[in-house]
Every structure is written in C-alpha cells, then in structure tokens.
Design an enzyme around this catalytic site. Sequence first.
Site, PDB file in Angstrom:
ATOM      1  N   VAL A   1       0.832  -1.206   0.000  1.00 60.64           N
ATOM      2  CA  VAL A   1       0.000   0.000   0.000  1.00 60.64           C
ATOM      3  C   VAL A   1       0.870   1.261   0.000  1.00 60.64           C
ATOM      4  CG1 VAL A   1      -1.561   1.361   1.462  1.00 60.64           C
ATOM      5  CG2 VAL A   1      -2.067  -1.004   0.961  1.00 60.64           C
TER       6      VAL A   1
ATOM      7  N   ASP B   1      10.909   2.840   5.893  1.00 63.58           N
ATOM      8  CA  ASP B   1      10.544   1.510   6.401  1.00 63.58           C
ATOM      9  C   ASP B   1      11.656   1.046   7.338  1.00 63.58           C
ATOM     10  OD1 ASP B   1       8.447  -0.780   4.985  1.00 63.58           O
ATOM     11  OD2 ASP B   1       9.984  -1.506   6.384  1.00 63.58           O
TER      12      ASP B   1
ATOM     13  N   VAL C   1       1.545   0.864   7.701  1.00 62.77           N
ATOM     14  CA  VAL C   1       2.215  -0.371   8.146  1.00 62.77           C
ATOM     15  C   VAL C   1       1.202  -1.510   8.220  1.00 62.77           C
ATOM     16  CG1 VAL C   1       4.023   0.857   9.397  1.00 62.77           C
ATOM     17  CG2 VAL C   1       1.911   0.221  10.580  1.00 62.77           C
ATOM     18  N   ASN C   2       1.709  -2.718   8.360  1.00 59.16           N
ATOM     19  CA  ASN C   2       0.839  -3.885   8.385  1.00 59.16           C
ATOM     20  C   ASN C   2       0.042  -3.986   9.681  1.00 59.16           C
ATOM     21  OD1 ASN C   2       3.611  -4.064   8.912  1.00 59.16           O
ATOM     22  ND2 ASN C   2       3.563  -6.279   9.084  1.00 59.16           N
TER      23      ASN C   2
ATOM     24  N   ALA D   1      -6.646  -2.540  -5.131  1.00 62.23           N
ATOM     25  CA  ALA D   1      -6.579  -4.003  -5.176  1.00 62.23           C
ATOM     26  C   ALA D   1      -5.236  -4.369  -5.789  1.00 62.23           C
ATOM     27  CB  ALA D   1      -7.709  -4.552  -6.023  1.00 62.23           C
TER      28      ALA D   1
ATOM     29  N   LYS E   1     -14.055   0.940   5.575  1.00 63.00           N
ATOM     30  CA  LYS E   1     -13.028   0.081   4.968  1.00 63.00           C
ATOM     31  C   LYS E   1     -13.300  -1.392   5.314  1.00 63.00           C
ATOM     32  CE  LYS E   1      -9.462  -1.635   3.104  1.00 63.00           C
ATOM     33  NZ  LYS E   1      -9.340  -1.817   1.677  1.00 63.00           N
TER      34      LYS E   1
ATOM     35  N   CYS F   1      -5.907  -9.215   3.053  1.00 60.80           N
ATOM     36  CA  CYS F   1      -6.927  -8.358   3.667  1.00 60.80           C
ATOM     37  C   CYS F   1      -8.275  -9.010   3.976  1.00 60.80           C
ATOM     38  CB  CYS F   1      -7.162  -7.144   2.782  1.00 60.80           C
ATOM     39  SG  CYS F   1      -5.713  -6.109   2.657  1.00 60.80           S
TER      40      CYS F   1
ATOM     41  N   LYS G   1      -3.742 -13.988  -6.560  1.00 62.15           N
ATOM     42  CA  LYS G   1      -4.491 -13.577  -7.748  1.00 62.15           C
ATOM     43  C   LYS G   1      -3.487 -13.232  -8.827  1.00 62.15           C
ATOM     44  CE  LYS G   1      -6.327  -9.341  -7.544  1.00 62.15           C
ATOM     45  NZ  LYS G   1      -6.829  -8.034  -7.047  1.00 62.15           N
TER      46      LYS G   1
HETATM   47  P1  NAI Z   1       3.095  -4.805   3.956  1.00 61.64           P
HETATM   48  O1  NAI Z   1       3.379  -5.861   4.944  1.00 61.64           O
HETATM   49  O2  NAI Z   1       3.318  -5.069   2.520  1.00 61.64           O
HETATM   50  O3  NAI Z   1       3.926  -3.477   4.310  1.00 61.64           O
HETATM   51  C1  NAI Z   1       4.006  -2.944   5.585  1.00 61.64           C
HETATM   52  C2  NAI Z   1       5.404  -2.371   5.757  1.00 61.64           C
HETATM   53  O4  NAI Z   1       5.445  -1.650   6.982  1.00 61.64           O
HETATM   54  C3  NAI Z   1       6.504  -3.431   5.850  1.00 61.64           C
HETATM   55  O5  NAI Z   1       7.478  -3.197   4.847  1.00 61.64           O
HETATM   56  C4  NAI Z   1       7.088  -3.240   7.252  1.00 61.64           C
HETATM   57  O6  NAI Z   1       8.487  -3.465   7.312  1.00 61.64           O
HETATM   58  C5  NAI Z   1       6.750  -1.803   7.534  1.00 61.64           C
HETATM   59  N1  NAI Z   1       6.718  -1.442   8.947  1.00 61.64           N
HETATM   60  C6  NAI Z   1       6.112  -2.096   9.966  1.00 61.64           C
HETATM   61  N2  NAI Z   1       6.301  -1.423  11.127  1.00 61.64           N
HETATM   62  C7  NAI Z   1       7.029  -0.322  10.827  1.00 61.64           C
HETATM   63  C8  NAI Z   1       7.523   0.760  11.602  1.00 61.64           C
HETATM   64  N3  NAI Z   1       7.278   0.847  12.913  1.00 61.64           N
HETATM   65  N4  NAI Z   1       8.261   1.711  10.981  1.00 61.64           N
HETATM   66  C9  NAI Z   1       8.507   1.635   9.649  1.00 61.64           C
HETATM   67  N5  NAI Z   1       8.051   0.633   8.871  1.00 61.64           N
HETATM   68  C10 NAI Z   1       7.312  -0.332   9.443  1.00 61.64           C
HETATM   69  O7  NAI Z   1       1.572  -4.379   4.209  1.00 61.64           O
HETATM   70  P2  NAI Z   1       0.532  -3.807   3.139  1.00 61.64           P
HETATM   71  O8  NAI Z   1      -0.034  -4.908   2.335  1.00 61.64           O
HETATM   72  O9  NAI Z   1       1.123  -2.637   2.463  1.00 61.64           O
HETATM   73  O10 NAI Z   1      -0.638  -3.314   4.098  1.00 61.64           O
HETATM   74  C11 NAI Z   1      -0.506  -2.166   4.907  1.00 61.64           C
HETATM   75  C12 NAI Z   1      -1.871  -1.802   5.453  1.00 61.64           C
HETATM   76  O11 NAI Z   1      -2.737  -1.475   4.366  1.00 61.64           O
HETATM   77  C13 NAI Z   1      -2.558  -2.944   6.202  1.00 61.64           C
HETATM   78  O12 NAI Z   1      -3.293  -2.397   7.259  1.00 61.64           O
HETATM   79  C14 NAI Z   1      -3.509  -3.520   5.165  1.00 61.64           C
HETATM   80  O13 NAI Z   1      -4.634  -4.109   5.753  1.00 61.64           O
HETATM   81  C15 NAI Z   1      -3.918  -2.276   4.398  1.00 61.64           C
HETATM   82  N6  NAI Z   1      -4.332  -2.526   3.015  1.00 61.64           N
HETATM   83  C16 NAI Z   1      -3.642  -3.417   2.229  1.00 61.64           C
HETATM   84  C17 NAI Z   1      -4.021  -3.620   0.925  1.00 61.64           C
HETATM   85  C18 NAI Z   1      -3.302  -4.590   0.047  1.00 61.64           C
HETATM   86  O14 NAI Z   1      -3.784  -4.856  -1.053  1.00 61.64           O
HETATM   87  N7  NAI Z   1      -2.175  -5.130   0.456  1.00 61.64           N
HETATM   88  C19 NAI Z   1      -5.155  -2.883   0.325  1.00 61.64           C
HETATM   89  C20 NAI Z   1      -5.766  -1.936   1.219  1.00 61.64           C
HETATM   90  C21 NAI Z   1      -5.362  -1.790   2.515  1.00 61.64           C
END
Ligand code: NAI
Length: 510
Positions: A40, A61, A114-115, A189, A245, A301, A364
């Site tokens: 994201v 990150d 963040v996740n 998505a 959401k 998600c 997907k």
């Molecule tokens: P991800 O796991 O791909 O990325 C999260 C990043 O945050 C990681 O690289 C991690 O190292 C970093 N991180 C964690 N704690 C940190 C900190 N304290 N300081 C700096 N960096 C930190 O997760 P993703 O998929 O991007 O999802 C993020 C959020 O967005 C989640 O809440 C998810 O539910 C939401 N979301 C995700 C979608 C998707 O398609 N993946 C779509 C819509 C929402």
Amino acid sequence: LHSVSPLSNTELSGGVALAAKYRKTNMVIKNICCIGAGYVGGPTSCVIAWKCPNINVHVVDISEMRIKQWNSDKLPIYEPGLEDVVKECRGRNLFFSNKVDEAIKEADLIFISVNTPTKTFGIGKGRAADLKYVESCARKIAEVAEGHKIVVEKSTVPVRAAESIIHILSANTRHDVSFQVLSNPEFLAEGTAIENLLHPDRVLVGGEESEEGEKAVEALSWIYNHWVPKEKIITTSTWSSELSKLASNAFLAQRVSSINAISALCEATGADVSQVASAVGQDSRIGSKFLQASVGFGGSCFQKDLLNLAYIAECLNLPQVAQYWLQVTDMNEYQRTRFSKRIVECLFNTVTDKKIAVFGFAFKKDTGDTRESPAIYVCSHLLEEGASLNIYDPKVSEGQIIEDLTNTAVTDSPERVTKLINVQSDPYEAVKDTHAIVVLTEWDEFKNYDYKKMLSVMKKPAFIFDGRKILDHESLIKLGFHAETIGKRFTRNALHRSSGESFPAFSWVM
Ligand code: NAI
C-alpha cells in the site's frame, strides 16, 4: 499506464490556485512521509509523487532489504505500471530510505501504512487486528515530531483506532507540537493498484468534526484533488471512515463466498455457475462484478478484515453480527477444502506418490503476493495426501513458495514437504510425467498454453482441475483431458464420480 497523460496545464494551474487557497490556512503540504514501504505505502506514495510534482514524498521503512529493493531495478513488489512511475519520480520528488526520524521531522503530513495482521497470541488471538506496528509508529512520531503534523491512518484498523493514536500522541508530545489525525483507508486491489490509485471509485477521508479537523481534511483532499475529481473525495467522521473500509472488504468477500456457495449447489444439481452468475448479475440491483466462482479468495486483507469485524462485533456484544460475517470465511475454507478433496477423489481416491503440476501460487493474477493464497491450502492438502508437486508461477519466487508451504502453521513436517515440492520456471517442464494439472491462479498466460503438447508428456488418463474457471474446458476434453472445474459437472466424467457424488434424485421437489 501510458494512456494516462501527465498533469495538464489546467490541472497544474488548478493546483496552484488550490495551493494559494490552502496557504491561507497554513496547511499547504510540501513534504509527505509515508511510514511503511509495502503493497500500500509503496504504490500510493509513487502515484502521489507522480501526480504532485511539487510535493516531496519520502517513503520510509524499518526493513533495510525492502528499501534496498525500492532503490534498485528489481522492486520488492510486482504491480503493472509501477516500474514506470518509480523510474520517473525516484530521486526527483520520491525517495526511499530507512531514515524514519528525519522523514517524520521534515514532513507536513505523515501516512501510517504499516501492516495490521491478525493477532497470533493473547486476547483476540486469531481474530483481532494486531496494532503493535501502528502503535509503534504513533510513538515514534510523538518522539521526534516538531511543529504541526497531520497524521493519516492509511492502514486498515479497527473502528476507533484513531482515538488510540490521538491518545498516544497527546500524552507524549511537547507543548510546541500539535497534531491532527485523519483516517484515509486505502481501497486499491493488488494487481491493479496503479490503475485503482489513478482512477479510484472514491477516496475516503475521515476527520475530527472541528475547525482544525476540517482544515486537515481539506489539506489531504487537496493532495488527492491534483488528479481525483472533487466529487469522488468523500469526507466523513473518523469512525465512519474506519468502519467503511472493514465493511467494504466484508461485502466484497461475501460476494465471493455467496457465488461459491452457489457453485457447490451447481456441482450437485447439474446447473452451471457461470450461467447462474450471468443471470443473477444482470439484475442492476446486484451487478455483475465479483461474481466469479473460484477456489476461494485470498490476499492479506479479506480474511483478516472479516475476522477483525467479527471480533469488534463480539466485543460489542453483538454475537449474531459476528456469526454472520464469520460464515463468509467458513464458506471460503469449505470451498478450498471441497476443491482439494475433489482432486483426490477424481484421481481414483489417492494421490500418494503421484506427481501433480500446479499452475499459479499467487493469490491472484498480476501480483507476486502469496499471503493467504488458496494455493497454500490446496497444495498443503495434496502434500498431506502424499502427492509430489511441480509448482509454476510467473511471479512468485521459489523461496517464497517453499517458505509458505514449510511454514509450521501449515505443516507439521517441513522436511518432508521440502522433498515433495519442485518449483519450476517452465510450465512445459512442470507438466512432464504428471497425472494432473491444477490451476490455482488466474494468470492470463495459462489460457494460451499448448495443452496438446502438455498432454503428450503427461501420464494417462491426464486430468486438469481448473480452480479459476479460465480455461476452455470443452477444447481440453476434446484433446483428451479429463477436465474438472468449479460449479460445473461435465457429463462425460460421470463414470469417475464416486457414488456419493451422483446427482440427487430431486425427490424433494415433488
Ligand atoms: P506490507 O506488509 O506489505 O507493508 C508494511 C510495511 O510496513 C513493511 O514493509 C514493514 O516493514 C513496515 N513497517 C512495519 N512497522 C514499521 C515501523 N514501525 N516503521 C517503519 N516501517 C514499518 O503491508 P501492506 O499490504 O502494504 O498493508 C498495509 C496496510 O494497508 C494494512 O493495514 C492492510 O490491511 C492495508 N491494506 C492493504 C491492501 C493490500 O492490497 N495489500 C489494500 C488496502 C489496505
């Protein structure tokens, strides 16, 4: 992506006019920090940098590896169109680094991306969202921020999570520091992230109902308004935004489970789920999107957000609401298991020592993401039954596949599993000497293979199980395959059906 023109002069001058308006409120955004360079944070920041050339976007990150990849030619995630945007903006007004403190200090606006995975321990284990990463961002911002900051919660969080962020910020900041916290959930998505970000159905911004809150909402809306029409930017209360959401993902997942439930009925009655979906979808109140029956939904998600929604309902003493949404995940699990069992049944009730080719491991098409991929569950089932698997996916690495299938949460025998998996880089090699092909991701390239050639090197009878309903089954049957798919029975396969599976006599209809 190339069909999308860069900002026109009118848009740019509109941006300048908007900037002048916002300058009066001292809320012009020049520097953005995005914490979290994942699926994201990465693409969202790239598109903002591309569409707002006058704003610096700094993506940070804690993972050094992720940042290294964002600064290299091999990006950490695959998304169509992403590479072009990165090439254009990186080093100009888009930066990736591990310098979290500096980026927070410089920023006018900070996205928390963040996740928020499902908790694996303690209270709410297996249901609640784990907010430890969001909380650690809030504490870091409180520790290092100077001046006024707009903090934007982009991660998907439980309702009222923003309240906790506000609490942490206000309890830990010096007197010369001020914050506004907004909710701005992301609806992209994977696989179509850039397209979704460029042409969103809506952008949702939730904020505090106060003068300062409204100014912050306006400032964030101004950023999006560089390329998103005003009428698509919806503003709500923070809590409505957070819940919207979760509700959106729950509704989307529910549609998949609904059509999958119908697919089971189709297989038992002789109806065809594609015909049913088409007839149902033509009702304009229902609509035709997201009505494709399949082996089930995956991704990081849907499952997590459904569980989170159910957990919130349980905590609020609304058990019927929780049960309702949990049924959606139950149906998804049932669909995966049903498909896996059907493979074993068709292969004469045993796959022990049989070689099976698996096409697709990502959850997907057009992504390399395997989180909660149905492939993990179907492959694990087949491995448990003693099959050996030749797995091919155009974008998922060998290391990722092995990691997913040897994960101790998935198998109790990682060593045995490693011996049974062969990750292939060529689909034609992958099918050699196999008894069956199982399609688990809807990659377009699977539709165009030379299946005659594949059949010639497979063991006979050769089976093909299409878990995504993307192949031309009639042609495959003509070639000599025994084809099986979701939500449809082919009559020529009746001989192979076990007796318990035959179509019922419909006596209850009389
Ligand atoms: P991800 O796991 O791909 O990325 C999260 C990043 O945050 C990681 O690289 C991690 O190292 C970093 N991180 C964690 N704690 C940190 C900190 N304290 N300081 C700096 N960096 C930190 O997760 P993703 O998929 O991007 O999802 C993020 C959020 O967005 C989640 O809440 C998810 O539910 C939401 N979301 C995700 C979608 C998707 O398609 N993946 C779509 C819509 C929402």
